[in-house]
Design an enzyme around this catalytic site. Structure first.
Site, PDB file in Angstrom:
ATOM      1  N   ASP A 156      -0.991  34.450 -32.989  1.00 50.35           N
ATOM      2  CA  ASP A 156      -1.378  33.242 -33.540  1.00 50.35           C
ATOM      3  C   ASP A 156      -3.027  33.554 -33.824  1.00 50.35           C
ATOM      4  O   ASP A 156      -3.383  34.330 -33.541  1.00 50.35           O
ATOM      5  CB  ASP A 156      -1.239  31.933 -32.955  1.00 50.35           C
ATOM      6  CG  ASP A 156      -0.742  30.766 -33.587  1.00 50.35           C
ATOM      7  OD1 ASP A 156      -1.295  30.660 -34.601  1.00 50.35           O
ATOM      8  OD2 ASP A 156      -0.031  29.960 -33.162  1.00 50.35           O
ATOM      9  N   ASP A 217       2.720  24.708 -40.478  1.00 51.16           N
ATOM     10  CA  ASP A 217       3.603  24.606 -39.514  1.00 51.16           C
ATOM     11  C   ASP A 217       4.974  23.842 -40.126  1.00 51.16           C
ATOM     12  O   ASP A 217       4.779  22.675 -40.760  1.00 51.16           O
ATOM     13  CB  ASP A 217       3.160  23.952 -38.243  1.00 51.16           C
ATOM     14  CG  ASP A 217       2.618  25.026 -37.597  1.00 51.16           C
ATOM     15  OD1 ASP A 217       2.159  25.995 -37.895  1.00 51.16           O
ATOM     16  OD2 ASP A 217       2.109  24.646 -36.245  1.00 51.16           O
TER      17      ASP A 217
HETATM   18  C1  GLA Z   1       0.641  27.130 -34.587  1.00 50.80           C
HETATM   19  C2  GLA Z   1       1.814  27.812 -34.999  1.00 50.80           C
HETATM   20  C3  GLA Z   1       3.201  27.445 -34.649  1.00 50.80           C
HETATM   21  C4  GLA Z   1       3.097  27.758 -33.034  1.00 50.80           C
HETATM   22  C5  GLA Z   1       2.303  26.819 -32.419  1.00 50.80           C
HETATM   23  C6  GLA Z   1       2.263  27.057 -30.673  1.00 50.80           C
HETATM   24  O1  GLA Z   1       0.629  25.877 -34.772  1.00 50.80           O
HETATM   25  O2  GLA Z   1       1.756  27.845 -36.301  1.00 50.80           O
HETATM   26  O3  GLA Z   1       4.019  28.212 -35.180  1.00 50.80           O
HETATM   27  O4  GLA Z   1       3.232  28.984 -32.837  1.00 50.80           O
HETATM   28  O5  GLA Z   1       0.877  27.013 -32.842  1.00 50.80           O
HETATM   29  O6  GLA Z   1       1.154  26.517 -30.147  1.00 50.80           O
END
Ligand code: GLA
Length: 415
Positions: A156, A217
């Protein structure tokens, strides 16, 4: 001298390119984030907290309920597994929630014919505030994951600068190569740079990562499915050509089996993600999922289309005034997948069209198999009228293949 420089450059280029041969087709499996988030309360909620128990129970379901045999082999841990770093700076899992460690979970997954994925963050902290992988920790963390026998890393990008990411993501690709263990590499890099050129260099990305999150997301709602779809369609001229075997765009997890989608919408997400050659990561409770949702996710023809060896991402080819949209993905053996998607909110719509309108050649006769009902429609020529009935926020999906080449049969009949 020139030769030396060329050789040196070739060597450098080689080292920078991720070279694991993995994910020739989009990855399939299960990822904890969308459904189980950062629930660390194992006292109050032992069945659903992020813990080795949750991953072992999902591993059992993947292996025993037909998922693995259809290709859903990745069991992927997301954020909130980390306990800290030990005296040597090595990552350690939360000891209460993962008492046997990650190597144990990897062995468990492997014993069931599955693969284990893990999560870290190129930055000071993960998005939920756990220790991240700073530039000085890249090699050490890659080594740790390889020693644990991890098979995929989602890296990430929270709590980092643009410069950190520009250095860190390729550095991790090199570090993963150097471990000698094939570890699929999922990068959230482009999502942190707005997902588009010139901030994102997609050729570099395709050489660096096996898949990447381009955009926001997904959350548990139809609105989120639509906003992701809209962004991917709006930018399809940029995104479509960069996907291919070993390197995929990732519009994020499937939310089928959760709370936000109707039956039609669940089918629509599955069909649209498949036509986009997207990774199929479920994020749902496989212990309690309904038979109806299992059927959507386990549709063998759907999976065959998603996993087509050519690995060509599909495109939206038509946006009708009637609010029917048509998506098309070219497949091997001259076949195609077609998705008729309705944005209507009134009633089932009778969409009348021809293959000619959908840009198929006049030199072939086609047959279509409805991916959900299995029904066969045969003898389709470019001018043959056909009607599909598409429900509001639903899809009809066809697997279409030529059964006759008109030019050749004409020539043969003269023989
Ligand atoms: C980000 C990512 C998500 C998830 C969260 C975890 O928002 O895009 O897919 O992995 O972090 O904290």
């Amino acid at each position: 001298m020139l030769l030396k420089i060329v050789l040196l450059l070739a060597l450098v280029a080689q080292v920078l390119v991720l070279d694991n041969g993995l994910l020739q087709t989009p990855p399939m499996g299960w990822l904890s984030w969308e459904r189980f988030r950062c629930n660390t309360d194992c006292d109050e909620d032992p069945k659903n907290c992020i813990s080795e128990r949750l991953f072992m129970e999902m591993a059992d379901r993947l292996a025993k309920d037909g998922w693995r045999d259809l290709g859903y082999v990745y069991l992927n841990i997301d954020d909130c597994w980390i306990g800290g770093r030990d005296a040597k700076g090595l990552l350690v899992p939360d000891s209460k929630r993962f008492p046997h460690g990650i190597a144990f979970l990897a062995d468990y997954a492997h014993s069931l014919g599955l693969k284990l994925g893990i999560y870290e963050d190129m930055g000071n902290l993960t998005c939920m505030g756990y220790p991240g992988t700073t530039l000085d920790k890249v090699e050490q963390d890659a080594q740790t994951f390889a020693e644990w026998k991890v098979d995929m890393l989602k890296l990430d990008g929270c709590f980092s600068t643009r410069m950190d990411r520009a250095k860190g993501y390729p550095m991790m690709a090199t570090a993963l190569n150097a471990t000698g263990r094939p570890i699929a590499y999922s990068c959230s890099w482009p999502a942190y740079e707005g997902g588009l050129p010139p901030m994102v260099n997609y050729s570099l990305l395709a050489e660096t990562c096996n898949l990447w999150r381009n955009y926001d997301d997904i959350q548990d709602s139809w609105k989120d499915v639509l906003s992701i779809l809209d962004w991917f369609v709006l930018h399809q001229d940029i995104l479509q050509p960069v996907a291919g075997p070993g390197h995929w765009n990732d519009p994020d997890m499937l939310i089928i089996g959760n709370f936000g989608l109707s039956f039609e919408q669940a089918r629509a997400q599955m069909a649209l993600w498949t036509v986009l050659a997207a990774p199929l990561f479920m994020s749902t409770d496989l212990r309690t999922i309904s038979a109806q949702d299992v059927e959507i996710l386990q549709n063998p023809l759907m999976i065959k289309i998603n996993q087509d060896p050519l690995g060509i991402q599909g495109r939206r080819i038509l946006q009708e005034k009637s609010q029917i949209e048509v998506f098309k993905r070219p497949l091997s053996d001259e076949a195609s997948a077609l998705v008729f998607f309705s944005r209507r909110t009134d009633m089932p719509f009778r969409y009348r069209s021809t293959l000619g309108r959908l840009r198929f050649p006049s030199s072939r006769v086609y047959e279509a198999q409805d991916v959900f009902s299995g029904q066969i429609i045969t003898g389709l020529r470019d001018k043959t009228n056909f009607t599909v009935i598409v429900n509001p926020s639903g899809v009809v999906m066809w697997y279409l293949y030529p059964i006759k080449s008109l030019a050749i049969s004409k020539w043969k009949s003269q023989d």
